[in-house]
Write an enzyme that holds these catalytic residues in place. Sequence first.
Site, PDB file in Angstrom:
ATOM      1  N   ASP A   1      -6.347   4.448  56.108  1.00  0.00           N
ATOM      2  CA  ASP A   1      -5.458   3.164  55.674  1.00  0.00           C
ATOM      3  C   ASP A   1      -5.672   2.415  57.361  1.00  0.00           C
ATOM      4  O   ASP A   1      -6.638   2.557  57.848  1.00  0.00           O
ATOM      5  CB  ASP A   1      -4.008   3.391  55.572  1.00  0.00           C
ATOM      6  CG  ASP A   1      -3.294   2.278  54.736  1.00  0.00           C
ATOM      7  OD1 ASP A   1      -2.907   1.380  55.482  1.00  0.00           O
ATOM      8  OD2 ASP A   1      -3.214   2.296  53.587  1.00  0.00           O
TER       9      ASP A   1
ATOM     10  N   ASP B   1      -5.527  -5.693  52.190  1.00  0.00           N
ATOM     11  CA  ASP B   1      -4.079  -5.788  52.524  1.00  0.00           C
ATOM     12  C   ASP B   1      -3.777  -7.551  52.688  1.00  0.00           C
ATOM     13  O   ASP B   1      -4.682  -8.314  52.633  1.00  0.00           O
ATOM     14  CB  ASP B   1      -3.519  -4.976  53.833  1.00  0.00           C
ATOM     15  CG  ASP B   1      -2.401  -4.745  53.650  1.00  0.00           C
ATOM     16  OD1 ASP B   1      -1.294  -5.078  53.024  1.00  0.00           O
ATOM     17  OD2 ASP B   1      -1.731  -3.712  54.604  1.00  0.00           O
TER      18      ASP B   1
ATOM     19  N   GLU C   1      -1.686  -7.190  47.673  1.00  0.00           N
ATOM     20  CA  GLU C   1      -0.983  -8.461  48.160  1.00  0.00           C
ATOM     21  C   GLU C   1       0.612  -8.247  47.723  1.00  0.00           C
ATOM     22  O   GLU C   1       1.334  -9.301  47.767  1.00  0.00           O
ATOM     23  CB  GLU C   1      -1.671  -9.597  47.724  1.00  0.00           C
ATOM     24  CG  GLU C   1      -1.645  -9.920  46.186  1.00  0.00           C
ATOM     25  CD  GLU C   1      -0.331 -10.366  45.427  1.00  0.00           C
ATOM     26  OE1 GLU C   1       0.579  -9.408  45.151  1.00  0.00           O
ATOM     27  OE2 GLU C   1      -0.294 -11.682  45.123  1.00  0.00           O
ATOM     28  N   TRP C   2       1.074  -6.904  47.545  1.00  0.00           N
ATOM     29  CA  TRP C   2       2.703  -6.622  47.530  1.00  0.00           C
ATOM     30  C   TRP C   2       3.057  -7.369  46.240  1.00  0.00           C
ATOM     31  O   TRP C   2       4.394  -7.256  46.297  1.00  0.00           O
ATOM     32  CB  TRP C   2       3.245  -7.126  48.816  1.00  0.00           C
ATOM     33  CG  TRP C   2       2.400  -6.772  49.981  1.00  0.00           C
ATOM     34  CD1 TRP C   2       1.754  -5.364  50.236  1.00  0.00           C
ATOM     35  CD2 TRP C   2       2.249  -7.478  51.136  1.00  0.00           C
ATOM     36  NE1 TRP C   2       1.178  -5.457  51.505  1.00  0.00           N
ATOM     37  CE2 TRP C   2       1.697  -6.691  52.176  1.00  0.00           C
ATOM     38  CE3 TRP C   2       2.899  -8.776  51.430  1.00  0.00           C
ATOM     39  CZ2 TRP C   2       1.351  -7.402  53.281  1.00  0.00           C
ATOM     40  CZ3 TRP C   2       2.850  -9.229  52.680  1.00  0.00           C
ATOM     41  CH2 TRP C   2       2.008  -8.476  53.838  1.00  0.00           C
TER      42      TRP C   2
ATOM     43  N   ASP D   1       6.277  -2.244  50.088  1.00  0.00           N
ATOM     44  CA  ASP D   1       5.896  -0.913  50.194  1.00  0.00           C
ATOM     45  C   ASP D   1       7.048   0.216  49.769  1.00  0.00           C
ATOM     46  O   ASP D   1       8.251  -0.317  49.890  1.00  0.00           O
ATOM     47  CB  ASP D   1       5.704  -0.858  51.839  1.00  0.00           C
ATOM     48  CG  ASP D   1       4.352  -1.399  52.555  1.00  0.00           C
ATOM     49  OD1 ASP D   1       3.692  -1.974  51.543  1.00  0.00           O
ATOM     50  OD2 ASP D   1       4.292  -1.151  53.420  1.00  0.00           O
TER      51      ASP D   1
HETATM   52  C1  GLA Z   1       0.839  -2.935  54.543  1.00  0.00           C
HETATM   53  C2  GLA Z   1       0.617  -1.896  53.054  1.00  0.00           C
HETATM   54  C3  GLA Z   1       0.852  -0.645  53.252  1.00  0.00           C
HETATM   55  C4  GLA Z   1      -0.061  -0.070  54.516  1.00  0.00           C
HETATM   56  C5  GLA Z   1       0.417  -0.925  55.941  1.00  0.00           C
HETATM   57  C6  GLA Z   1      -0.735  -0.725  56.941  1.00  0.00           C
HETATM   58  O1  GLA Z   1       2.434  -2.735  54.559  1.00  0.00           O
HETATM   59  O2  GLA Z   1       1.356  -2.580  52.045  1.00  0.00           O
HETATM   60  O3  GLA Z   1       0.474   0.024  52.298  1.00  0.00           O
HETATM   61  O4  GLA Z   1      -1.457  -0.354  54.335  1.00  0.00           O
HETATM   62  O5  GLA Z   1       0.377  -2.292  55.558  1.00  0.00           O
HETATM   63  O6  GLA Z   1      -0.297  -1.325  58.084  1.00  0.00           O
END
Ligand code: GLA
Length: 426
Positions: A104, A182, A215-216, A237
Amino acid sequence: MANMKIVESMPILILCLSALSLTIQARVVPLLQNHERPSSKNVFDTSKYGILQLNNGLASTPQMGWNSWNFFACDINEAVIKETADALVTTGLADLGYVFVNIDDCWSAQKRNSKGQLVPDPKTFPSGIKALADYVHEKGLKLGIYSDAGAFTCEVRPGSIYHENDDAELFASWGVDYLKYDNCYNLGIKPKERYPPMRDALNATGRTIFYSLCEWGVDDPALWAGKIGNSWRTTEDINDSWASMTTIADLNDKWAAYAGPGGWNDPDMLEVGNGGMTYQEYQAHFSIWALMKAPLLVGCDVRNMTAETFEILSNKEVIAVNQDPLGVQGRKVYVSGTDDCLQVWAGPLTGHRLAVVLWNRCSKAATITAAWGALGLESSISVSVRDLWKHQDIVGEAVASFSARVDAHGCEMYIFTPKTVSRSDV
Ligand code: GLA
């Protein structure tokens, strides 16, 4: 379709197409003869599934593997990644399907080099990413990497916006198999504009690279991401708590009808084994993620797992629900109790079977009943019941409903196999 270019091997393509045709067939043939389908919360509803999704030959079932973020955050280096790859193999998790080793955020140096290329952090990844890819490939695993559809990653390493082609080329030249992309520092540009250029850049490399959008859930990606990536995050997250896990499960549930082979809703990576939830809560987390056809990306330190963590992550029968080729996301079909805390979740599987989870989100043990109506079954249908955590066939013939006592914050998970009623029997 331009994306077909990246399909390198015909056998994989044929496998995927047959899985898709199985899926499509299964979606038009009713699960059981004469059953009535409930109008809402229909466990068979895949009406929003994108047509063939992104047809790059990948993600016929949800991706499985490991990701560094939930346990290590920025504290990663090449030794951790190699030792994790070793542990996936020696523990047997790799053989169960956990094949992606995904690095990541924080693998990259703070700045691009003079040629404008991304550079692995020389302190923590001195041997470079290609060497790591070679290492994991030798073990039969695949390597994932991370970048951002913006000016910087969330931990302020260089992002890939406007560098999509160069970065995709570089990832492909290193032998990368997976990109998590991300959404930080996104310059206020809509995700729908920022995510397709990387899809096209990955396709143009000629290497088969799994494309995971992150993109959450901000712009409801289930509505559009099926033609862009192989999975899309539906939420913010996760963190290692019961409150976060249950909230995220509910948010992801909303998009069940949009998932299918080629493209999956992603409620974020697993927290199983990180210490913030009880054994029963982690068991429920894993069961529901499996049922929802979520990516199963382990987020703990697999080098130092407890026996309980391993027991949860290695449950073959639960994994088989997640990897079932029918590829229909299970969903919440019935609630009762205070604040709807007694819940039935279910989804169809191949072979006219159903996966059923009785989930007690109340603070006391309780009996939960799954009535056939909520499962889309006629009440006269008889099913046999297998318990996926006890690994036992527990009931030979259940009719109309099935009930079980479930611990607080725990779940029970079953496969219901209907007795086939042929027309001559009726
Ligand atoms: C965002 C993503 C996480 C992780 C962090 C890393 O928050 O949603 O899953 O990848 O960035 O900085």
